[in-house]
Structure formats: structure tokens, C-alpha cells
Design a protein around this motif. Sequence first.
Motif, short mmCIF file in Angstrom:
data_model
loop_
_atom_site.label_atom_id
_atom_site.label_comp_id
_atom_site.label_asym_id
_atom_site.label_seq_id
_atom_site.Cartn_x
_atom_site.Cartn_y
_atom_site.Cartn_z
N ARG A 193 5.93 -53.19 23.18
CA ARG A 193 6.48 -51.96 23.75
C ARG A 193 7.37 -51.29 22.70
O ARG A 193 8.21 -51.93 22.09
CB ARG A 193 7.29 -52.24 25.01
CG ARG A 193 7.92 -50.97 25.60
CD ARG A 193 8.57 -51.21 26.94
NE ARG A 193 7.60 -51.56 27.96
CZ ARG A 193 6.87 -50.68 28.64
NH1 ARG A 193 6.99 -49.40 28.40
NH2 ARG A 193 6.02 -51.08 29.56
N ILE A 194 7.17 -49.97 22.52
CA ILE A 194 7.95 -49.20 21.55
C ILE A 194 8.74 -48.13 22.30
O ILE A 194 8.21 -47.46 23.19
CB ILE A 194 7.02 -48.55 20.50
CG1 ILE A 194 6.39 -49.64 19.64
CG2 ILE A 194 7.78 -47.55 19.64
CD1 ILE A 194 5.42 -49.15 18.61
N ARG A 253 9.97 -37.39 12.55
CA ARG A 253 10.05 -38.41 11.51
C ARG A 253 8.96 -39.43 11.84
O ARG A 253 8.75 -39.77 13.01
CB ARG A 253 11.44 -39.06 11.57
CG ARG A 253 11.72 -40.02 10.47
CD ARG A 253 13.16 -40.49 10.47
NE ARG A 253 13.58 -40.95 11.78
CZ ARG A 253 14.80 -40.76 12.29
NH1 ARG A 253 15.71 -40.13 11.60
NH2 ARG A 253 15.11 -41.21 13.48
N HIS A 254 8.26 -39.90 10.84
CA HIS A 254 7.24 -40.93 11.04
C HIS A 254 7.91 -42.30 10.94
O HIS A 254 8.60 -42.59 9.95
CB HIS A 254 6.12 -40.81 10.01
CG HIS A 254 5.31 -39.57 10.18
ND1 HIS A 254 4.30 -39.47 11.12
CD2 HIS A 254 5.37 -38.37 9.56
CE1 HIS A 254 3.77 -38.27 11.07
NE2 HIS A 254 4.41 -37.57 10.12
N LEU A 255 7.73 -43.12 11.97
CA LEU A 255 8.30 -44.47 11.99
C LEU A 255 7.18 -45.49 11.98
O LEU A 255 6.03 -45.19 12.32
CB LEU A 255 9.18 -44.66 13.23
CG LEU A 255 10.40 -43.74 13.36
CD1 LEU A 255 11.16 -44.05 14.64
CD2 LEU A 255 11.31 -43.88 12.16
N HIS A 299 2.00 -47.07 12.98
CA HIS A 299 2.72 -45.83 12.69
C HIS A 299 2.74 -44.94 13.94
O HIS A 299 1.75 -44.84 14.65
CB HIS A 299 2.04 -45.08 11.53
CG HIS A 299 1.90 -45.92 10.31
ND1 HIS A 299 2.95 -46.21 9.48
CD2 HIS A 299 0.82 -46.57 9.80
CE1 HIS A 299 2.53 -46.98 8.49
NE2 HIS A 299 1.24 -47.21 8.66
N TYR A 300 3.88 -44.28 14.17
CA TYR A 300 4.02 -43.39 15.32
C TYR A 300 5.07 -42.32 15.01
O TYR A 300 5.96 -42.51 14.18
CB TYR A 300 4.37 -44.17 16.58
CG TYR A 300 5.69 -44.90 16.51
CD1 TYR A 300 6.85 -44.34 17.03
CD2 TYR A 300 5.78 -46.16 15.92
CE1 TYR A 300 8.06 -45.00 16.96
CE2 TYR A 300 6.99 -46.83 15.85
CZ TYR A 300 8.12 -46.25 16.37
OH TYR A 300 9.32 -46.91 16.30
#
Length: 139
Positions: A63-64, A99-101, A117-118
Motif C-alpha cells: 500500500r502506497i 514529483r516522481h517518487l 514509480h508513481y
Amino acid sequence: MFCHICNFFRMWTRPGIASSLIYLLLVMMVGLSFAVTTLNSFRGCAVREFSFIAHKPGCRSVRIHTEACWGRCQTWEKPLPEPPYIQRHHRVCTYSRMRHLTARLPGCSPNVSPLYHYPHALQCDCSVCSPHHTECQTF
């Protein structure tokens, strides 16, 4: 009992107490009007907390928790007498700054990268849908 009720009303009809009571009621009504605004009645486009399950073949899911764009944007269509016979104005609530995390997924097979990546929303606006960072669907 009648005297108790009379004393109660006499106490609340004094000028200082009555104006304080009215002020308190107004403050409570304004507070309630803000509290009643829910996500279902929200109009506009804003950054909102969002959770999802990241899936990747060969890894365990995780879970993010992130920030995403959410809201409703003005959209309309107008018929035209000449081709293309319709004028469209469709906007979606989407990222204007992000922002790409990257998250590391657990339990990945040796030949599978654990990196997932999200996007993380910093600012959202109503604009034309871009398939680079938003799932655009047409009907």
C-alpha cells in the motif's frame, strides 16, 4: 416550576448575554457550513491524500500513501452548423506540478526490479487531459 422558566428567560434576555448568545450561534453556524462541505459536494480541483495498492508481477503488493489530484472541472459541448459540427471544452482535474517518487516493493523475484514509480501531486488544475501522467478516457 413557572418561576424557574421565568428566571431562565430573564437571564437570557439581558443585553450582554443575548448578544453573546447570538454571536456564539452565528459562529457555530458558519463552522457547521464548512464542516458539511464533503468531497461529494466539492467543486474545483485540489490536491488530496490518496492510497492505493502497488502491484507488479513477480513482487508482493504494497500500500502506497501519496497526494493526487481530485475534483470536478467545467466541461461543455456546443453544436455547430458546420463541420466538425460540435465544439468541445473538456477539462479534467490533473497535475500542474508533480514529483516522481519511487517505492521499493518487497519479495520480488531475482529477475524483477523492485522499483515502482508513481506521481506525487504538488499542485492540480483543470486542464486538457495528458496521457503522459493521467488516464484519459473518451466515451
